[in-house]
Design an enzyme around this catalytic site. Structure first.
Site, PDB file in Angstrom:
ATOM      1  N   SER A 183       0.794  -1.221   0.000  1.00 17.53           N
ATOM      2  CA  SER A 183       0.000   0.000   0.000  1.00 17.53           C
ATOM      3  C   SER A 183       0.831   1.277   0.000  1.00 17.53           C
ATOM      4  O   SER A 183       0.327   2.325  -0.389  1.00 17.53           O
ATOM      5  CB  SER A 183      -0.948  -0.006   1.198  1.00 17.53           C
ATOM      6  N   HIS A 211      -6.072  -3.425  -1.247  1.00 27.12           N
ATOM      7  CA  HIS A 211      -5.883  -2.376  -2.261  1.00 27.12           C
ATOM      8  C   HIS A 211      -6.073  -2.910  -3.668  1.00 27.12           C
ATOM      9  O   HIS A 211      -5.447  -2.411  -4.615  1.00 27.12           O
ATOM     10  CB  HIS A 211      -4.507  -1.723  -2.112  1.00 27.12           C
ATOM     11  N   LYS A 240     -12.486   0.369   1.440  1.00 31.38           N
ATOM     12  CA  LYS A 240     -11.768   1.074   0.361  1.00 31.38           C
ATOM     13  C   LYS A 240     -12.657   1.083  -0.895  1.00 31.38           C
ATOM     14  O   LYS A 240     -13.649   1.796  -0.925  1.00 31.38           O
ATOM     15  CB  LYS A 240     -10.392   0.438   0.153  1.00 31.38           C
TER      16      LYS A 240
HETATM   17  C1  LIG Z   1      -3.025  -3.873   3.055  1.00 32.50           C
HETATM   18  C2  LIG Z   1      -4.011  -3.500   4.116  1.00 32.50           C
HETATM   19  N1  LIG Z   1      -4.470  -4.448   4.946  1.00 32.50           N
HETATM   20  C3  LIG Z   1      -5.352  -4.145   5.920  1.00 32.50           C
HETATM   21  C4  LIG Z   1      -5.813  -2.872   6.103  1.00 32.50           C
HETATM   22  C5  LIG Z   1      -6.797  -2.594   7.194  1.00 32.50           C
HETATM   23  O1  LIG Z   1      -8.068  -2.458   6.652  1.00 32.50           O
HETATM   24  P1  LIG Z   1      -9.267  -1.882   7.525  1.00 32.50           P
HETATM   25  O2  LIG Z   1      -9.270  -0.412   7.306  1.00 32.50           O
HETATM   26  O3  LIG Z   1     -10.476  -2.583   6.994  1.00 32.50           O
HETATM   27  O4  LIG Z   1      -8.962  -2.256   8.939  1.00 32.50           O
HETATM   28  C6  LIG Z   1      -5.377  -1.853   5.263  1.00 32.50           C
HETATM   29  C7  LIG Z   1      -5.874  -0.462   5.455  1.00 32.50           C
HETATM   30  O5  LIG Z   1      -5.134   0.458   5.635  1.00 32.50           O
HETATM   31  C8  LIG Z   1      -4.439  -2.165   4.256  1.00 32.50           C
HETATM   32  O6  LIG Z   1      -3.968  -1.209   3.458  1.00 32.50           O
END
Ligand SMILES: Cc1ncc(COP(=O)(O)O)c(C=O)c1O
Length: 393
Positions: A183, A211, A240
Protein backbone atom coordinates in the site's frame (compact mmCIF):
# COMPACT_ATOMS: atom_id res chain seq x y z
CA UNK A 1 0.88 9.81 37.31
CA UNK A 2 2.66 13.15 36.77
CA UNK A 3 5.97 11.41 35.98
CA UNK A 4 4.11 9.16 33.58
CA UNK A 5 2.49 12.12 31.83
CA UNK A 6 5.86 13.93 31.63
CA UNK A 7 7.21 10.88 29.86
CA UNK A 8 4.27 10.83 27.43
CA UNK A 9 4.68 14.55 26.72
CA UNK A 10 8.36 13.91 26.04
CA UNK A 11 7.41 11.29 23.45
CA UNK A 12 5.06 13.74 21.76
CA UNK A 13 7.75 16.43 21.74
CA UNK A 14 10.22 14.01 20.14
CA UNK A 15 7.69 13.15 17.41
CA UNK A 16 7.14 16.86 16.78
CA UNK A 17 10.87 17.64 16.75
CA UNK A 18 11.40 15.03 14.05
CA UNK A 19 8.63 16.57 11.91
CA UNK A 20 6.58 13.40 12.25
CA UNK A 21 3.41 14.63 13.93
CA UNK A 22 0.33 13.54 12.02
CA UNK A 23 -2.38 16.18 11.97
CA UNK A 24 -5.97 15.44 11.12
CA UNK A 25 -7.87 17.82 8.86
CA UNK A 26 -11.59 18.22 9.34
CA UNK A 27 -13.89 17.36 6.44
CA UNK A 28 -17.51 18.43 6.51
CA UNK A 29 -19.69 16.52 4.11
CA UNK A 30 -19.10 13.28 2.25
CA UNK A 31 -15.87 11.72 1.02
CA UNK A 32 -15.34 12.33 -2.70
CA UNK A 33 -13.14 13.68 -5.47
CA UNK A 34 -13.65 17.06 -3.79
CA UNK A 35 -14.14 17.61 -0.09
CA UNK A 36 -15.11 20.57 2.06
CA UNK A 37 -12.20 20.94 4.40
CA UNK A 38 -12.10 23.60 7.08
CA UNK A 39 -14.16 25.99 4.99
CA UNK A 40 -12.45 25.28 1.65
CA UNK A 41 -13.35 23.10 -1.30
CA UNK A 42 -10.33 20.88 -1.95
CA UNK A 43 -9.35 18.42 -4.65
CA UNK A 44 -8.86 15.16 -2.79
CA UNK A 45 -6.02 12.95 -4.00
CA UNK A 46 -5.50 10.63 -1.07
CA UNK A 47 -8.62 8.56 -0.41
CA UNK A 48 -8.87 4.80 -0.94
CA UNK A 49 -12.12 5.57 -2.75
CA UNK A 50 -10.84 3.90 -5.93
CA UNK A 51 -14.16 3.55 -7.74
CA UNK A 52 -15.65 6.73 -6.28
CA UNK A 53 -18.43 4.80 -4.52
CA UNK A 54 -18.08 6.36 -1.05
CA UNK A 55 -21.03 8.71 -1.66
CA UNK A 56 -22.89 6.56 -4.20
CA UNK A 57 -26.69 6.94 -3.97
CA UNK A 58 -27.28 3.18 -4.25
CA UNK A 59 -25.12 2.52 -1.20
CA UNK A 60 -26.75 5.30 0.78
CA UNK A 61 -30.19 3.94 -0.17
CA UNK A 62 -29.20 0.38 0.79
CA UNK A 63 -27.85 1.57 4.12
CA UNK A 64 -30.95 3.68 4.79
CA UNK A 65 -33.23 0.77 3.91
CA UNK A 66 -31.41 -1.54 6.29
CA UNK A 67 -31.63 1.02 9.09
CA UNK A 68 -35.40 0.87 8.68
CA UNK A 69 -35.67 -2.92 8.40
CA UNK A 70 -32.73 -4.13 10.47
CA UNK A 71 -32.31 -1.40 13.07
CA UNK A 72 -29.22 0.56 14.02
CA UNK A 73 -26.95 -1.79 15.92
CA UNK A 74 -26.64 -5.45 16.81
CA UNK A 75 -25.54 -5.01 20.44
CA UNK A 76 -24.00 -8.46 20.33
CA UNK A 77 -21.15 -10.49 18.97
CA UNK A 78 -22.12 -12.78 16.12
CA UNK A 79 -22.45 -16.04 18.04
CA UNK A 80 -24.62 -14.77 20.88
CA UNK A 81 -27.40 -12.90 19.07
CA UNK A 82 -25.63 -10.74 16.48
CA UNK A 83 -26.14 -12.66 13.24
CA UNK A 84 -28.84 -11.41 10.90
CA UNK A 85 -29.77 -12.98 7.58
CA UNK A 86 -27.97 -9.99 6.04
CA UNK A 87 -24.62 -11.02 7.55
CA UNK A 88 -24.83 -14.49 6.09
CA UNK A 89 -25.99 -13.07 2.75
CA UNK A 90 -22.94 -10.81 2.56
CA UNK A 91 -20.58 -13.62 3.58
CA UNK A 92 -22.01 -15.85 0.85
CA UNK A 93 -21.89 -13.02 -1.70
CA UNK A 94 -18.26 -12.17 -0.91
CA UNK A 95 -17.30 -15.84 -1.17
CA UNK A 96 -19.01 -16.14 -4.53
CA UNK A 97 -17.42 -12.90 -5.78
CA UNK A 98 -13.95 -14.04 -4.75
CA UNK A 99 -14.41 -17.64 -5.86
CA UNK A 100 -14.04 -19.27 -2.44
CA UNK A 101 -16.20 -21.67 -0.41
CA UNK A 102 -17.23 -19.18 2.25
CA UNK A 103 -16.20 -16.00 4.01
CA UNK A 104 -16.38 -14.51 7.51
CA UNK A 105 -16.92 -10.85 8.39
CA UNK A 106 -14.89 -8.81 10.87
CA UNK A 107 -15.23 -5.23 12.12
CA UNK A 108 -12.25 -4.30 9.92
CA UNK A 109 -9.57 -5.98 7.87
CA UNK A 110 -7.19 -5.02 10.67
CA UNK A 111 -9.17 -7.47 12.79
CA UNK A 112 -9.38 -10.05 10.01
CA UNK A 113 -5.58 -10.08 9.73
CA UNK A 114 -5.24 -9.90 13.50
CA UNK A 115 -7.45 -12.96 13.93
CA UNK A 116 -6.38 -15.11 11.01
CA UNK A 117 -3.08 -16.69 11.99
CA UNK A 118 -3.45 -17.73 15.63
CA UNK A 119 -6.32 -20.21 15.13
CA UNK A 120 -4.80 -21.77 12.01
CA UNK A 121 -1.12 -22.16 12.93
CA UNK A 122 0.53 -23.60 16.04
CA UNK A 123 4.12 -23.76 17.33
CA UNK A 124 4.84 -26.68 14.97
CA UNK A 125 4.06 -24.47 11.97
CA UNK A 126 5.74 -21.58 10.17
CA UNK A 127 4.56 -18.35 8.65
CA UNK A 128 6.66 -16.54 6.05
CA UNK A 129 5.83 -12.87 5.59
CA UNK A 130 6.86 -10.23 3.06
CA UNK A 131 8.84 -7.44 4.75
CA UNK A 132 6.45 -4.76 3.44
CA UNK A 133 3.25 -6.43 4.59
CA UNK A 134 0.63 -4.26 6.26
CA UNK A 135 0.91 -3.61 10.00
CA UNK A 136 -2.18 -5.75 10.67
CA UNK A 137 -0.51 -8.82 9.14
CA UNK A 138 2.59 -8.16 11.23
CA UNK A 139 0.46 -7.88 14.37
CA UNK A 140 -1.58 -10.98 13.47
CA UNK A 141 1.60 -12.99 13.04
CA UNK A 142 2.94 -11.70 16.37
CA UNK A 143 -0.19 -13.06 18.03
CA UNK A 144 0.29 -16.59 16.73
CA UNK A 145 2.77 -19.16 17.99
CA UNK A 146 4.10 -20.32 14.62
CA UNK A 147 7.78 -19.89 13.81
CA UNK A 148 8.29 -16.59 11.98
CA UNK A 149 10.26 -16.02 8.82
CA UNK A 150 10.47 -12.84 6.76
CA UNK A 151 11.60 -12.25 3.19
CA UNK A 152 12.74 -9.01 1.57
CA UNK A 153 9.92 -7.34 -0.34
CA UNK A 154 9.06 -9.40 -3.43
CA UNK A 155 12.50 -11.07 -3.40
CA UNK A 156 11.70 -14.54 -4.68
CA UNK A 157 15.17 -15.94 -3.99
CA UNK A 158 14.78 -14.84 -0.38
CA UNK A 159 11.27 -16.30 -0.20
CA UNK A 160 12.65 -19.63 -1.39
CA UNK A 161 15.48 -19.42 1.15
CA UNK A 162 12.90 -18.86 3.92
CA UNK A 163 10.81 -21.79 2.67
CA UNK A 164 13.90 -23.99 2.87
CA UNK A 165 14.67 -22.62 6.34
CA UNK A 166 11.11 -23.35 7.49
CA UNK A 167 11.33 -26.91 6.17
CA UNK A 168 14.75 -27.38 7.81
CA UNK A 169 13.21 -26.11 11.06
CA UNK A 170 10.73 -28.98 10.76
CA UNK A 171 7.61 -26.93 10.12
CA UNK A 172 4.47 -29.05 9.85
CA UNK A 173 2.53 -26.50 7.82
CA UNK A 174 3.85 -23.34 6.19
CA UNK A 175 1.79 -20.28 5.32
CA UNK A 176 3.12 -17.55 3.03
CA UNK A 177 1.50 -14.18 3.79
CA UNK A 178 1.60 -11.27 1.36
CA UNK A 179 -0.26 -8.12 0.48
CA UNK A 180 -1.68 -8.34 -3.03
CA UNK A 181 -0.68 -4.70 -3.47
CA UNK A 182 1.86 -3.03 -1.17
CA UNK A 183 0.00 0.00 0.00
CA UNK A 184 2.86 2.46 0.44
CA UNK A 185 4.39 1.79 -2.99
CA UNK A 186 1.54 0.56 -5.17
CA UNK A 187 3.67 -2.45 -6.16
CA UNK A 188 1.85 -5.67 -6.98
CA UNK A 189 3.01 -8.86 -5.26
CA UNK A 190 4.57 -11.36 -7.67
CA UNK A 191 1.71 -13.78 -7.20
CA UNK A 192 2.53 -16.20 -10.05
CA UNK A 193 6.05 -16.78 -8.67
CA UNK A 194 4.82 -16.90 -5.08
CA UNK A 195 2.14 -19.44 -6.03
CA UNK A 196 4.74 -21.60 -7.82
CA UNK A 197 7.02 -21.52 -4.76
CA UNK A 198 4.10 -22.26 -2.44
CA UNK A 199 3.23 -25.30 -4.56
CA UNK A 200 6.85 -26.47 -4.76
CA UNK A 201 7.21 -26.35 -0.96
CA UNK A 202 3.66 -27.40 -0.05
CA UNK A 203 2.80 -24.04 1.53
CA UNK A 204 -0.57 -22.33 1.97
CA UNK A 205 -0.83 -18.89 0.31
CA UNK A 206 -2.61 -16.02 2.08
CA UNK A 207 -3.15 -12.71 0.22
CA UNK A 208 -4.39 -9.44 1.75
CA UNK A 209 -6.14 -7.81 -1.19
CA UNK A 210 -7.35 -4.59 0.46
CA UNK A 211 -5.88 -2.38 -2.26
CA UNK A 212 -7.14 -4.47 -5.16
CA UNK A 213 -10.57 -5.98 -4.54
CA UNK A 214 -13.14 -4.11 -6.61
CA UNK A 215 -10.83 -2.81 -9.31
CA UNK A 216 -7.90 -5.12 -10.10
CA UNK A 217 -8.54 -8.14 -12.31
CA UNK A 218 -11.66 -9.09 -14.29
CA UNK A 219 -14.80 -7.64 -12.62
CA UNK A 220 -12.56 -6.37 -9.84
CA UNK A 221 -11.96 -9.79 -8.34
CA UNK A 222 -8.50 -8.78 -7.17
CA UNK A 223 -4.84 -9.56 -7.70
CA UNK A 224 -5.20 -13.37 -7.89
CA UNK A 225 -7.73 -12.88 -10.72
CA UNK A 226 -5.48 -10.22 -12.28
CA UNK A 227 -2.65 -12.75 -12.49
CA UNK A 228 -4.89 -15.79 -13.06
CA UNK A 229 -3.57 -17.59 -9.97
CA UNK A 230 -5.29 -18.94 -6.89
CA UNK A 231 -4.79 -17.70 -3.35
CA UNK A 232 -5.80 -20.22 -0.68
CA UNK A 233 -6.99 -17.57 1.74
CA UNK A 234 -7.93 -13.95 0.97
CA UNK A 235 -8.41 -11.08 3.40
CA UNK A 236 -9.97 -7.76 2.44
CA UNK A 237 -11.90 -4.69 3.44
CA UNK A 238 -15.18 -2.97 2.77
CA UNK A 239 -13.38 0.25 3.68
CA UNK A 240 -11.77 1.07 0.36
CA UNK A 241 -13.12 0.36 -3.16
CA UNK A 242 -16.24 -1.46 -1.86
CA UNK A 243 -17.91 1.71 -0.60
CA UNK A 244 -15.30 2.87 1.88
CA UNK A 245 -17.27 2.49 5.13
CA UNK A 246 -15.76 -0.24 7.27
CA UNK A 247 -15.69 -3.98 7.71
CA UNK A 248 -13.24 -6.72 6.86
CA UNK A 249 -13.46 -10.33 5.79
CA UNK A 250 -11.57 -13.54 5.22
CA UNK A 251 -12.52 -15.84 2.33
CA UNK A 252 -11.23 -19.36 1.87
CA UNK A 253 -11.94 -23.09 2.15
CA UNK A 254 -15.02 -24.04 4.21
CA UNK A 255 -13.02 -25.74 6.96
CA UNK A 256 -10.81 -22.68 7.42
CA UNK A 257 -13.79 -20.34 7.69
CA UNK A 258 -15.57 -22.75 10.05
CA UNK A 259 -12.57 -22.90 12.36
CA UNK A 260 -12.16 -19.12 12.31
CA UNK A 261 -15.82 -18.78 13.35
CA UNK A 262 -14.98 -20.94 16.38
CA UNK A 263 -11.61 -19.48 17.28
CA UNK A 264 -10.77 -16.09 15.72
CA UNK A 265 -10.64 -13.77 18.70
CA UNK A 266 -11.58 -10.45 17.00
CA UNK A 267 -14.66 -12.30 15.65
CA UNK A 268 -15.62 -13.97 18.92
CA UNK A 269 -15.05 -11.00 21.19
CA UNK A 270 -16.19 -8.02 19.12
CA UNK A 271 -19.52 -6.67 17.95
CA UNK A 272 -21.30 -7.71 14.75
CA UNK A 273 -21.24 -5.22 11.89
CA UNK A 274 -24.33 -2.98 11.83
CA UNK A 275 -27.06 -3.86 9.29
CA UNK A 276 -26.64 -0.62 7.31
CA UNK A 277 -22.99 -1.40 6.61
CA UNK A 278 -23.76 -5.00 5.66
CA UNK A 279 -26.59 -4.07 3.29
CA UNK A 280 -24.41 -1.43 1.66
CA UNK A 281 -21.67 -4.05 1.26
CA UNK A 282 -24.10 -6.23 -0.69
CA UNK A 283 -25.09 -3.27 -2.87
CA UNK A 284 -21.42 -2.40 -3.40
CA UNK A 285 -20.67 -5.86 -4.77
CA UNK A 286 -23.54 -5.53 -7.26
CA UNK A 287 -22.17 -2.17 -8.41
CA UNK A 288 -18.60 -3.43 -8.56
CA UNK A 289 -19.38 -6.46 -10.70
CA UNK A 290 -20.91 -4.17 -13.30
CA UNK A 291 -18.30 -1.41 -13.01
CA UNK A 292 -16.09 -2.02 -16.05
CA UNK A 293 -16.60 1.62 -17.04
CA UNK A 294 -15.43 2.91 -13.65
CA UNK A 295 -12.42 0.58 -13.71
CA UNK A 296 -11.45 1.80 -17.19
CA UNK A 297 -11.77 5.42 -15.99
CA UNK A 298 -9.69 4.67 -12.89
CA UNK A 299 -6.79 3.22 -14.87
CA UNK A 300 -7.01 5.95 -17.50
CA UNK A 301 -6.78 8.53 -14.71
CA UNK A 302 -3.85 6.68 -13.15
CA UNK A 303 -1.91 6.59 -16.44
CA UNK A 304 -2.58 10.29 -17.11
CA UNK A 305 -1.63 11.37 -13.60
CA UNK A 306 1.55 9.29 -13.51
CA UNK A 307 2.65 10.59 -16.93
CA UNK A 308 1.94 14.19 -15.87
CA UNK A 309 3.98 13.90 -12.66
CA UNK A 310 6.88 12.28 -14.49
CA UNK A 311 6.83 14.94 -17.23
CA UNK A 312 6.95 17.62 -14.51
CA UNK A 313 10.15 16.05 -13.17
CA UNK A 314 8.95 14.36 -9.98
CA UNK A 315 10.40 11.06 -8.82
CA UNK A 316 7.47 8.67 -9.02
CA UNK A 317 7.62 4.98 -8.12
CA UNK A 318 7.03 2.85 -11.23
CA UNK A 319 3.90 0.76 -11.63
CA UNK A 320 0.40 0.42 -12.97
CA UNK A 321 -1.64 0.74 -9.77
CA UNK A 322 -3.69 3.86 -8.85
CA UNK A 323 -1.43 4.33 -5.81
CA UNK A 324 1.18 6.72 -7.22
CA UNK A 325 3.77 7.83 -4.65
CA UNK A 326 5.80 11.00 -5.20
CA UNK A 327 9.14 10.40 -3.48
CA UNK A 328 10.56 13.26 -1.40
CA UNK A 329 13.03 11.73 1.08
CA UNK A 330 12.81 13.54 4.41
CA UNK A 331 9.67 13.71 6.52
CA UNK A 332 9.81 17.50 6.83
CA UNK A 333 9.91 17.93 3.06
CA UNK A 334 6.89 15.67 2.61
CA UNK A 335 5.05 17.73 5.25
CA UNK A 336 6.05 21.02 3.58
CA UNK A 337 5.00 19.77 0.16
CA UNK A 338 1.62 18.64 1.49
CA UNK A 339 1.17 22.07 3.13
CA UNK A 340 2.06 23.89 -0.10
CA UNK A 341 -0.40 21.73 -2.01
CA UNK A 342 -3.03 22.48 0.62
CA UNK A 343 -2.55 26.21 0.01
CA UNK A 344 -3.23 25.51 -3.67
CA UNK A 345 -6.48 23.63 -3.02
CA UNK A 346 -5.15 20.06 -3.21
CA UNK A 347 -5.46 17.69 -0.29
CA UNK A 348 -2.74 15.05 0.04
CA UNK A 349 -0.94 13.55 3.01
CA UNK A 350 2.78 13.19 3.59
CA UNK A 351 3.83 9.65 4.58
CA UNK A 352 6.92 9.18 6.67
CA UNK A 353 8.47 6.97 9.33
CA UNK A 354 7.19 4.74 10.90
CA UNK A 355 4.69 4.24 8.06
CA UNK A 356 7.54 4.09 5.51
CA UNK A 357 11.30 3.67 6.11
CA UNK A 358 13.30 6.72 7.30
CA UNK A 359 14.56 8.76 4.34
CA UNK A 360 11.79 7.40 2.08
CA UNK A 361 9.12 9.96 2.93
CA UNK A 362 6.63 10.60 0.19
CA UNK A 363 3.28 11.95 -0.82
CA UNK A 364 1.11 9.02 -1.74
CA UNK A 365 -1.32 10.16 -4.38
CA UNK A 366 -4.24 7.90 -5.17
CA UNK A 367 -6.39 8.04 -8.22
CA UNK A 368 -10.08 7.32 -8.35
CA UNK A 369 -12.72 7.00 -11.02
CA UNK A 370 -14.60 10.13 -9.94
CA UNK A 371 -11.72 12.47 -10.83
CA UNK A 372 -12.16 14.36 -14.10
CA UNK A 373 -9.46 15.41 -16.57
CA UNK A 374 -9.99 18.98 -15.35
CA UNK A 375 -9.34 17.84 -11.77
CA UNK A 376 -6.14 16.11 -12.79
CA UNK A 377 -4.87 19.12 -14.73
CA UNK A 378 -5.63 21.33 -11.74
CA UNK A 379 -3.78 18.89 -9.50
CA UNK A 380 -0.76 18.70 -11.80
CA UNK A 381 -0.48 22.49 -11.97
CA UNK A 382 -0.62 22.64 -8.17
CA UNK A 383 2.07 19.93 -7.85
CA UNK A 384 4.39 21.85 -10.19
CA UNK A 385 3.90 25.10 -8.27
CA UNK A 386 4.33 23.42 -4.90
CA UNK A 387 7.36 21.51 -6.15
CA UNK A 388 9.03 24.82 -7.06
CA UNK A 389 7.99 26.36 -3.74
CA UNK A 390 9.72 23.62 -1.71
CA UNK A 391 12.66 23.34 -4.10
CA UNK A 392 12.24 19.78 -5.40
CA UNK A 393 11.73 20.96 -9.00
C1 LIG B 1 -3.02 -3.87 3.05
C2 LIG B 1 -4.01 -3.50 4.12
N1 LIG B 1 -4.47 -4.45 4.95
C3 LIG B 1 -5.35 -4.14 5.92
C4 LIG B 1 -5.81 -2.87 6.10
C5 LIG B 1 -6.80 -2.59 7.19
O1 LIG B 1 -8.07 -2.46 6.65
P1 LIG B 1 -9.27 -1.88 7.53
O2 LIG B 1 -9.27 -0.41 7.31
O3 LIG B 1 -10.48 -2.58 6.99
O4 LIG B 1 -8.96 -2.26 8.94
C6 LIG B 1 -5.38 -1.85 5.26
C7 LIG B 1 -5.87 -0.46 5.45
O5 LIG B 1 -5.13 0.46 5.64
C8 LIG B 1 -4.44 -2.17 4.26
O6 LIG B 1 -3.97 -1.21 3.46
Amino acid sequence: MSEFLDHIRGELAAIEAEGMTKRERLISGPQGAHVDMEGRRMLNLCANNYLGLADHPDLIAAARGALETGGFGMASVRFICGTQDLHRALEARLAQFLGHDDSILFAACFDANGGLFEPLLGPEDAVISDSLNHASIIDGIRLCKAKRFRYANSDMADLEAQLVAARVAGARFIMIATDGVFSMDGYLAKLPEIRALADAYGAVLMVDDCHATGFMGPQGRGTPAHFGVRADVITGTLGKALGGALGGYIAGPQAVIDLLRQRARPYLFSNALPPAIVAAGLAALDLVEAADGLRAQLFENAAYWRAGLEAAGFEVLPGEHPIIPVMLGEARLAQDMAAELGKRGVHVAGFFFPVVPKGRARIRTQMNAALTREDLDFGLAAFKDAGHAVGVL
